[in-house]
Design a protein around this motif. Structure first.
Motif, PDB file in Angstrom:
ATOM      1  N   GLY A   1      61.763 -90.979 103.166  1.00  0.00           N
ATOM      2  CA  GLY A   1      62.071 -89.704 103.814  1.00  0.00           C
ATOM      3  C   GLY A   1      60.912 -88.719 103.815  1.00  0.00           C
ATOM      4  O   GLY A   1      60.995 -87.670 104.447  1.00  0.00           O
ATOM      5  N   GLU A   2      59.806 -89.026 103.120  1.00  0.00           N
ATOM      6  CA  GLU A   2      58.678 -88.083 103.069  1.00  0.00           C
ATOM      7  C   GLU A   2      58.060 -87.925 104.465  1.00  0.00           C
ATOM      8  O   GLU A   2      57.914 -88.908 105.208  1.00  0.00           O
ATOM      9  CB  GLU A   2      57.618 -88.601 102.087  1.00  0.00           C
ATOM     10  CG  GLU A   2      56.467 -87.619 101.955  1.00  0.00           C
ATOM     11  CD  GLU A   2      55.642 -87.831 100.695  1.00  0.00           C
ATOM     12  OE1 GLU A   2      56.157 -88.435  99.741  1.00  0.00           O
ATOM     13  OE2 GLU A   2      54.482 -87.394 100.700  1.00  0.00           O
ATOM     14  N   ALA A   3      57.712 -86.662 104.809  1.00  0.00           N
ATOM     15  CA  ALA A   3      57.145 -86.414 106.150  1.00  0.00           C
ATOM     16  C   ALA A   3      55.719 -86.947 106.215  1.00  0.00           C
ATOM     17  O   ALA A   3      54.959 -86.847 105.238  1.00  0.00           O
ATOM     18  CB  ALA A   3      57.152 -84.917 106.428  1.00  0.00           C
ATOM     19  N   ILE A   4      55.373 -87.526 107.344  1.00  0.00           N
ATOM     20  CA  ILE A   4      53.983 -87.993 107.508  1.00  0.00           C
ATOM     21  C   ILE A   4      53.404 -87.429 108.796  1.00  0.00           C
ATOM     22  O   ILE A   4      54.119 -87.014 109.705  1.00  0.00           O
ATOM     23  CB  ILE A   4      53.886 -89.538 107.512  1.00  0.00           C
ATOM     24  CG1 ILE A   4      54.747 -90.120 108.646  1.00  0.00           C
ATOM     25  CG2 ILE A   4      54.252 -90.152 106.183  1.00  0.00           C
ATOM     26  CD1 ILE A   4      54.114 -91.337 109.237  1.00  0.00           C
ATOM     27  N   GLN A   5      52.060 -87.447 108.862  1.00  0.00           N
ATOM     28  CA  GLN A   5      51.388 -86.899 110.042  1.00  0.00           C
ATOM     29  C   GLN A   5      51.419 -87.921 111.187  1.00  0.00           C
ATOM     30  O   GLN A   5      51.699 -89.101 110.971  1.00  0.00           O
ATOM     31  CB  GLN A   5      49.935 -86.573 109.690  1.00  0.00           C
ATOM     32  CG  GLN A   5      49.817 -85.515 108.622  1.00  0.00           C
ATOM     33  CD  GLN A   5      48.367 -85.173 108.319  1.00  0.00           C
ATOM     34  OE1 GLN A   5      47.474 -85.385 109.142  1.00  0.00           O
ATOM     35  NE2 GLN A   5      48.131 -84.652 107.124  1.00  0.00           N
ATOM     36  N   ALA A   6      51.078 -87.440 112.396  1.00  0.00           N
ATOM     37  CA  ALA A   6      51.065 -88.332 113.568  1.00  0.00           C
ATOM     38  C   ALA A   6      50.055 -89.457 113.363  1.00  0.00           C
ATOM     39  O   ALA A   6      49.042 -89.281 112.678  1.00  0.00           O
ATOM     40  CB  ALA A   6      50.695 -87.531 114.810  1.00  0.00           C
ATOM     41  N   PHE A   7      50.348 -90.623 113.960  1.00  0.00           N
ATOM     42  CA  PHE A   7      49.436 -91.766 113.812  1.00  0.00           C
ATOM     43  C   PHE A   7      48.152 -91.545 114.610  1.00  0.00           C
ATOM     44  O   PHE A   7      48.167 -90.918 115.662  1.00  0.00           O
ATOM     45  CB  PHE A   7      50.100 -93.047 114.345  1.00  0.00           C
ATOM     46  CG  PHE A   7      51.328 -93.440 113.584  1.00  0.00           C
ATOM     47  CD1 PHE A   7      51.238 -93.847 112.264  1.00  0.00           C
ATOM     48  CD2 PHE A   7      52.587 -93.403 114.185  1.00  0.00           C
ATOM     49  CE1 PHE A   7      52.383 -94.218 111.551  1.00  0.00           C
ATOM     50  CE2 PHE A   7      53.722 -93.764 113.486  1.00  0.00           C
ATOM     51  CZ  PHE A   7      53.623 -94.166 112.171  1.00  0.00           C
TER      52      PHE A   7
END
Ligand code: ATP
Length: 543
Positions: free
Chosen positions: A187-193
Motif C-alpha cells: 500500500g505504500e505510495a510510489i512515484q511514477a515509473f
C-alpha cells in the motif's frame, strides 16, 4: 472511443446512377439495415488472433504438436488474402509501370553475399537471457524502471516487455504490488515509473532488475545475437558448408543488378522488384504475424544516379506511391503514420529512412520502411566479388555505381494491418457480431452466389451456371443453405464484398440477378449478361 459510427435508417433498393441497364428493385430479399462500427484500436490482439483461427485465415504452425513459436500457416481464406495482397502490389509497382521489372532469386545465396553485405558481422539484436527459465528477450524491447517511494528511496525495480504505455504501466504495477508485499510495505505510495531499455542498464542495476519470466534478478547482461538462420549445404557438414536462409530479399536484387540491366533494356532510373520469403531467428517473435521467424517481403531496389540533390525527390516519390498503394487496398488512413529516422536510428550508410507506421492493437509500429541507401550494397558486392557493378550513362558518358531507394514491405505485417483495418462490429436485430470489410481487391472471396431456394432445379441450375462462369475469374463461394439474411451474414463475416441472389424472377421474368453490396447493403438488379462486367468494375477497377 469510436472513430466512425454509421447509422443507416434506410437502404438498398436503388440503382446506382449512370449505370445502364440496372433498375431499382421493387422487392427482393430484405434484411435489417445493420449498424456498423469501424472500430478504433480498442479491440485486442486476442480477438484478432481468435477471429483469424475461427475463420480459417491464420493457424499456428504445427498446431497438433503445440505450435512452433514464430511460425504460422495460412488457411483457405488467409492464403487467398495473401495472394491478393501480393498480386495487388505486383500490379501496382511492376506491371503497371514501365520502369520496374521483376525478379525471383534463390532463397540461399553464396554465403559470401552475407559477409559483403555486413549481415554476418552486424545483423544482430541485443539479447538478454533469463538464467532460471532459459527464456530470451530482446534487450531493446525490455524496459525497466526503479520503484521509488515518496522519500526518494529506491525500493527495487520493475521490468516489463514493450507494449502500449498503459499496458506497460499495468504490468509494472502488478510487479510493484508483489514487491511491496515482500518488503512488508503493502500500500505504500510510489512515484511514477520512468522506463529505460534494459540495454542501457548498468551492471549494478542488472543485478537487481527482475526477469519478467522468473520475477528474480536472473537476467544476463545484453549481448549481440545474430538473427540469420544457418544451414549446411552439401554432404559435408563443416564450417565451409555453412550457408544462410536469406534474412531479406534485397540482396538477391543487388546480386542480379548486372544480369537484369543487360537483359531488360532498362536505363537508370529503374527498379527491380521481388516478392519472397525471408527468415529471421527473432529473439522474441510476438504479436502474432507482426514479428515472425518466417515471413514474406515485397521489396524494390530503385536505382538512381548519385548526388545529394538527386535522391530526395525519388525518396519522396516512393513514399507517396507507397502510401497510395496502401490506401488503394483498404488500409485505414486514420491508423497510418510516419516515422522519420534520425541520428543513431539511421544506418550509417543510409541518407534517409522513413517508416510508414500503423496503429496495431499493441501500439503504433513500423509497417514498412522507405530508405535512401546510397550505393552501399553495390559497392560492398563490387569489393566482395571483384566484379564491376557500375553503370555507364550513354548520355552523360559518366560511369558510376548507382544509388538506390528501397521501399520494403512485409506481406504478413501488411495482412495484419489489413485485417485490423477491416475488422468491424455490427448489430443486427440486437445481436452483436464481428465482420470483415476487406477492400474488394484483396477480399479472399469476392462473390457469394446464393440461389433463393435449393429445391427448385431450374433455379439452382441457372445459379450454378453463373457460379461456374464467375469462378473462372475470381474466388467465389456457393451458399445454398439457410435464409438469405443468414447467408448475407455469413458472407459479411468472411469479408465477401458481393452476394448475388438468383430468384424466381431470374428464371421466370427478367433473366437478371440481385447483387448486394456488403458495405452499403444496397441491392441492384443486373441482367445476367452484364454481371461479369459489373463485378470487374467493382473488384478490379476496370470492366
Ligand atoms: P523491425 O524493426 O520491426 O524488426 P526492421 O526495421 O528490422 O523491422 P526491415 O529489415 O526494414 O525491418 O524489413 C522490412 C520490412 O519487413 C519491415 O518493415 C516489416 O514489414 C517486414 N519485417 C521485418 N522483420 C519481420 C518479421 N520478423 N516478421 C514479419 N515481418 C517482418
Amino acid at each position: 472511443m469510436l472513430l466512425c459510427f454509421f447509422t443507416r435508417s434506410s437502404f438498398g433498393f436503388v440503382a446506382r446512377s449512370g449505370t445502364k441497364g440496372w433498375r431499382s428493385l421493387a422487392s427482393a430479399t430484405t434484411e435489417t439495415a445493420p449498424t456498423v462500427k469501424e472500430l478504433p484500436v480498442n479491440y485486442s490482439m486476442e480477438e484478432i488472433v481468435s477471429l483469424c483461427k475461427r475463420r480459417g485465415i491464420i493457424f499456428p504452425s504445427s498446431e497438433i504438436y503445440n505450435g512452433y513459436a514464430g511460425f504460422y500457416d495460412y488457411g483457405p481464406l488467409g492464403c487467398e488474402l495473401k495472394k491478393n495482397v501480393k498480386d495487388a502490389w505486383w500490379r501496382f509497382f511492376v506491371t503497371s509501370r514501365e520502369d520496374v521489372v521483376g525478379l525471383d532469386s534463390s532463397i540461399i545465396h553464396n554465403p559470401a553475399t552475407w559477409k559483403s553485405s555486413g549481415h554476418v558481422d552486424g545483423f544482430s539484436d541485443p539479447m538478454v537471457d533469463c538464467k532460471e527459465t532459459k527464456l530470451r528477450f530482446r534487450a531493446d524491447q525490455l524496459f525497466f524502471s526503479p520503484v521509488i517511494n515518496e522519500q526518494n528511496e529506491i525500493l527495487g525495480y520493475a521490468c516489463v516487455q514493450e507494449n502500449t504505455d498503459e499496458q506497460m504501466v499495468k504490468d509494472a504495477k502488478k510487479q510493484v504490488k508483489d514487491l511491496l508485499k515482500t518488503l512488508d510495505k503493502a500500500g505504500e505510495a510510489i512515484q511514477a515509473f520512468s522506463f529505460k531499455e534494459v540495454n542501457e542498464a548498468t551492471e549494478e542495476e542488472m543485478k537487481q532488475i527482475p526477469s519478467p519470466a522468473s520475477g528474480k534478478p536472473t537476467l544476463t547482461m545484453p549481448r549481440a545475437f545474430n538473427l540469420m538462420f544457418q544451414t549446411q549445404v552439401g554432404a559435408l557438414s563443416d564450417e565451409s558448408s555453412t550457408a544462410y536462409l536469406r534474412p531479406e530479399t534485397a540482396q538477391g536484387i543487388f546480386l542480379n543488378f548486372k544480369n537484369v540491366l543487360t537483359t531488360s533494356r532498362q536505363k537508370i532510373p529503374f527498379g527491380i522488384a521481388q516478392i519472397g520469403k525471408a527468415f529471421r531467428n527473432e529473439i522474441t517473435p510476438r504479436n502474432f504475424i507482426f514479428r515472425s521467424r518466417e515471413f514474406e517481403q515485397m521489396e524494390v531496389e530503385y536505382f538512381i544516379p548519385p548526388g545529394d540533390d538527386v535522391w530526395p525527390e525519388f525518396h519522396q516519390k516512393w513514399m507517396d506511391d507507397s502510401r497510395e498503394f496502401l490506401l488503394s487496398i483498404g488500409l485505414r488512413e486514420d491508423l497510418m503514420g510516419w516515422d522519420v529516422h534520425k541520428g543513431d536510428k539511421l544506418a550509417h550508410y543510409a541518407q534517409a529512412c522513413t517508416d510508414i507506421t500503423f496503429k496495431f492493437p499493441f501500439g503504433e509500429q513500423e509497417l514498412m520502411g522507405i530508405a535512401a541507401r546510397g550505393n552501399y550494397d553495390l559497392t560492398q558486392h563490387t569489393e566482395g566479388s571483384g566484379k564491376s557493378l557500375d553503370y555507364f550513362d550513354e548520355q552523360t558518358k559518366e560511369k558510376y555505381i548507382p544509388h538506390c531507394i528501397e521501399p520494403s514491405l512485409g506481406v504478413d505485417r501488411l495482412m495484419l494491418a489489413l485485417i485490423c483495418s477491416a475488422y468491424a462490429e455490427d448489430e443486427v436485430g440486437g445481436e452483436k457480431r464481428s465482420l470483415l470489410k476487406f477492400d474488394p481487391k484483396v477480399a479472399p472471396i469476392k462473390v457469394a452466389v446464393l440461389p433463393l431456394v435449393k429445391n427448385k432445379e431450374a433455379l439452382v441450375s441457372v445459379a450454378r451456371e453463373l457460379f461456374d462462369k464467375l469462378r473462372v475469374r475470381w474466388n467465389c463461394q456457393w451458399d445454398a443453405t439457410g435464409a438469405i439474411g443468414r447467408r448475407y451474414r455469413r458472407a459479411d463475416e468472411v469479408g465477401t464484398p458481393f452476394c448475388i441472389t438468383v430468384d424466381f424472377d431470374t428464371i421466370e421474368k427478367d433473366n437478371s440477378v440481385t447483387i448486394r453490396d456488403r458495405d452499403t447493403t444496397e441491392q441492384v438488379r443486373i441482367p445476367m449478361d452484364e454481371v461479369v462486367s459489373y463485378l470487374s468494375k467493382q473488384i478490379d477497377g476496370y470492366a
